[in-house]
Design an enzyme around this catalytic site. Structure first.
Site, PDB file in Angstrom:
ATOM      1  N   GLU A   1       0.831  -1.216   0.000  1.00 58.32           N
ATOM      2  CA  GLU A   1       0.000   0.000   0.000  1.00 58.32           C
ATOM      3  C   GLU A   1       0.857   1.255   0.000  1.00 58.32           C
ATOM      4  O   GLU A   1       0.596   2.224   0.710  1.00 58.32           O
ATOM      5  CB  GLU A   1      -0.954  -0.025   1.211  1.00 58.32           C
ATOM      6  CG  GLU A   1      -1.721  -1.343   1.313  1.00 58.32           C
ATOM      7  CD  GLU A   1      -2.799  -1.350   2.375  1.00 58.32           C
ATOM      8  OE1 GLU A   1      -2.581  -0.785   3.463  1.00 58.32           O
ATOM      9  OE2 GLU A   1      -3.875  -1.933   2.121  1.00 58.32           O
ATOM     10  N   CYS A  58     -10.774  -0.865   6.705  1.00 59.87           N
ATOM     11  CA  CYS A  58     -10.519   0.526   7.097  1.00 59.87           C
ATOM     12  C   CYS A  58     -11.337   1.525   6.288  1.00 59.87           C
ATOM     13  O   CYS A  58     -11.778   2.541   6.813  1.00 59.87           O
ATOM     14  CB  CYS A  58      -9.035   0.844   6.956  1.00 59.87           C
ATOM     15  SG  CYS A  58      -8.334   0.337   5.376  1.00 59.87           S
TER      16      CYS A  58
HETATM   17 ZN   LIG Z   1      -8.576   2.043   3.899  1.00 59.28          ZN
END
Ligand SMILES: [Zn+2]
Length: 693
Positions: free
Chosen positions: A323, A414
């Site tokens: 990420e 998230c």
């Molecule tokens: Zn996220």
């Protein structure tokens, strides 16, 4: 200001941001664009996320840790935050829309959270519920693997939820839990002898501690936020995990922005969400302590992100792998990551930079990410979510955690909770004040009552933005009086799509404020520009009107030549919206579309389509599918997928020389509205006619 039961409060001479946002509770949004999304968030998304939190054991984890029920902890070590973020979003929602059932539900969730807190204030359900059984960092010793445990990250989201719930309801139940935890963290960490040194692997607690400081006035919280930032890259060694171990990604200090002291970091590297939360926290420190070095560092990071690492949608973080940010100008479209949370982090950070500097450039970036990179993260009906938000799809590569479209939930969830707290906060980004200046930052129809310079100013905004560029403001100054209105003239209306050279308009329109018109009480006035705002200082009386007209032409955008993935391509924008070609509107294909130079694009509003959108239509060319190939992008070799994902394909697209092109009617839709009609091709970047021979 509330009583924290603390001994040292310094309310008298606290520094803060020079500009104050008008809180969303004072801004009633009634437009046709954001109001329906906020309402859907309240009625559909928030209940749906709580439902998922129930089904997946995220709420039970608190009850188990609190010995209210028997069982073992389920899921990832940061799952508590999905509950906290949604409590925050639900609280914001309650502030403007009373909902007794939701209010009671929150009370129940908060009782479980409170039960999970250990007597000294510690709150981290993986360890308390099932010590040592979950993941690294959840063993017997607290705070022993901070780079991976997310103990402090979880605490940060707890504080934000608690502050929101207290402000929404006046109830202290969750705030008391948060303050007790923050006091424990403040007693535990610090430079003094006997205290533990450390910093969180995932930033978040920093900006959250600043919120608690501003709520309570307790200086310890601000000092602790700065302490955690200052500890990064200062020689604390990270625990090393064996190669192949899932947590070996944390062996690399750049992943968590701990490779250098924060004041020396001038390139955005590592995990993109963490970088934005860190930078938002650093901006808070710059504003609340006046630390110039912090401001300098945060500006350097911003220049790097907005100048070299930001997609046209305002999204950031190129690589699925870890990420992460990629290298400068590494912005692959098909395999780009652009996590929804990173887009939200960009908004939070850029909002703060505006509040500190008064420069509209930050709001231009914020507007770009709000209308494009963030909004794409949730479906129009509020039930489906993107985690990555790429600018291209071939309909096959399952970029969204195993899907080529939006998903109802994720193992790591998230993004949905983050969306649920971002949308209700949108009305709070519309206006701001500084002394006798009232800023009009975003164009959203509705009414606001604004306390400024000793008066209550009413302002009514009428507009069909982002579909139409006319914005009409009616001012009620309470009593006749002199003050200034600063109306943002977006960079896109001034021939600057972004405040750097990363993207520029390719259609040769004149620069400057051409096409922007301003009228006061019907009479044209010259633009008096400062920091990206048109200033109007005058004596206002009730019923005065200001009309701003922003030019809503379709504009062609090109990327900096160093962005190899966009070389030979052009994108189209209209107002704040980035457009894309999606298969259902274009004969089932989008990747072979060629947009000839000079081809006209007509705007047509379609109230029946995708929740009501303005489409852009014109004549283009299309290549047969076989003529479109993927070029292996060796520079992006590090973009290999993690072990949970399929390997991404090569991202860079090219058209075979001599490809046969056929005329084709082209229809473009706003990027945020794609992926509602099945999985298929989509592209923001269209082949340029000059790129074929
Ligand atoms: Zn996220």
């Amino acid at each position: 200001m509330i009583s924290s039961g603390a001994d040292q409060t310094d309310t008298a001479n606290r520094k803060d941001y020079p500009i104050t946002p008008v809180p969303f509770t004072a801004v009633k949004v009634t437009d046709g664009f954001w109001a329906p999304r906020i309402e859907t968030n309240r009625k559909v998304t928030i209940p749906a996320i709580f439902q998922k939190c129930e089904e997946t054991g995220r709420i039970d984890n608190f009850a188990i840790a609190g010995r209210l029920i028997k069982g073992e902890y389920k899921g990832e070590r940061y799952n508590d935050t999905d509950v906290y973020k949604t409590v925050e979003g639900a609280s914001y929602s309650l502030m403007v829309h009373p909902d007794p059932a939701l209010h009671r539900y929150l009370d129940g969730v908060i009782a479980k959270i409170a039960a999970a807190q250990e007597p000294d204030g510690y709150l981290y359900t993986p360890r308390t519920a099932s010590p040592g059984k979950v993941q690294p960092g959840t063993g017997e010793e607290r705070w022993s693997e901070l780079a991976v445990s997310h103990e402090l990250y979880n605490a940060g989201h707890l504080y934000e939820a608690a502050a929101a719930h207290f402000m929404a309801t006046g109830k202290r139940a969750l705030l008391d839990v948060a303050l007790k935890n923050a006091d424990l963290v403040a007693r535990t960490f610090g430079e003094r002898a006997g205290k533990r040194r450390g910093f969180p692997g995932h930033q978040e607690i920093e900006l959250a501690l600043v919120k608690l400081y501003r709520l309570t006035g307790k200086r310890d919280y601000l000092d602790l936020a700065k302490y955690f930032l200052d500890q990064r890259g200062r020689g604390l060694t990270l625990r090393q995990y064996p190669p192949g171990n899932r947590f070996a990604i944390y062996n690399d200090a750049t992943q968590i922005q701990a490779h250098k002291p924060v004041l020396e970091q001038d390139e955005a590297v590592g995990h993109a969400v963490r970088l934005t939360y860190m930078a938002a926290g650093m901006t808070d420190i710059a504003a609340l302590t006046g630390d110039e070095a912090y401001f300098g560092a945060v500006r350097r990071l911003w220049n790097n992100v907005v100048g070299k690492k930001m997609y046209l949608t305002g999204g950031i973080g190129s690589r699925h792998d870890r990420e992460r940010f990629g290298e400068a100008y590494e912005l692959p479209n098909l395999t780009g990551y652009l996590e929804t949370c990173a887009s939200i982090g960009m908004a939070l950070w850029n909002q703060r930079l505006f509040l500190l500097t008064g420069e509209a450039a930050y709001l231009d970036v914020m507007e770009r990410v709000m209308y494009n990179g963030i909004l794409s993260g949730v479906s129009l009906d509020g039930t489906l979510f993107f985690y990555p938000n790429p600018l291209e799809s071939d309909g096959k590569y399952r970029f969204n955690k195993g899907r080529a479209g939006r998903a109802p939930w994720f193992g790591v969830a998230c993004c949905p909770g983050n969306i649920s707290r971002f949308l209700p906060s949108v009305p709070g980004y519309v206006y701001a004040t500084r002394d006798d200046v009232l800023y009009v930052n975003m164009f959203v129809a509705g009414e606001a009552k604004i306390e400024m310079a000793g008066r209550a100013v009413g302002i009514t905004q009428e507009t069909r933005y982002p579909w139409d560029g006319t914005v009409r403001l009616t001012i009620d100054p309470g009593r006749k009086g002199r003050f200034a209105l600063h109306i943002r003239v977006p960079g896109w209306a001034r021939n600057r799509p972004v405040p750097t050279d990363l993207y520029s308009y390719a259609d040769g329109a004149a620069g400057g404020e051409t096409g922007v018109a301003l009228r006061v009480n019907g009479r044209a006035v010259a633009l008096d520009m400062d920091k990206g705002f048109a200033r109007i200082r005058r004596t206002w009386k009730r019923g005065d009107t200001v009309e701003a007209v922003l030019p809503m032409a379709a504009r062609r955008v090109v990327a900096h030549p160093a962005v190899k993935d966009d070389a030979g391509f052009v994108a189209v924008e209209r107002g704040p919206l980035v457009y894309c070609a999606e298969a259902p509107d274009n004969g089932g294909r989008a990747l072979g579309i060629v947009l000839p130079e000079g081809a006209g694009l007509e705007a047509e509003h379609r109230p029946d389509k995708l929740g009501g959108i303005t489409v852009l239509a014109g004549q283009a060319l299309a290549a047969e599918p076989a003529a479109v190939s993927r070029v292996r992008d060796v520079e992006a070799k590090d973009a290999a997928a993690d072990d949970e994902e399929e390997a991404p394909p090569s991202s860079r697209r090219a058209l075979a020389p001599g490809a046969r092109l056929e005329p084709r009617r082209l229809v473009l839709i706003p990027y945020y509205a794609w992926a509602h009609r099945g999985e298929g091709e989509m592209s923001v970047w269209l082949l340029k006619s000059s790129s074929i021979r």
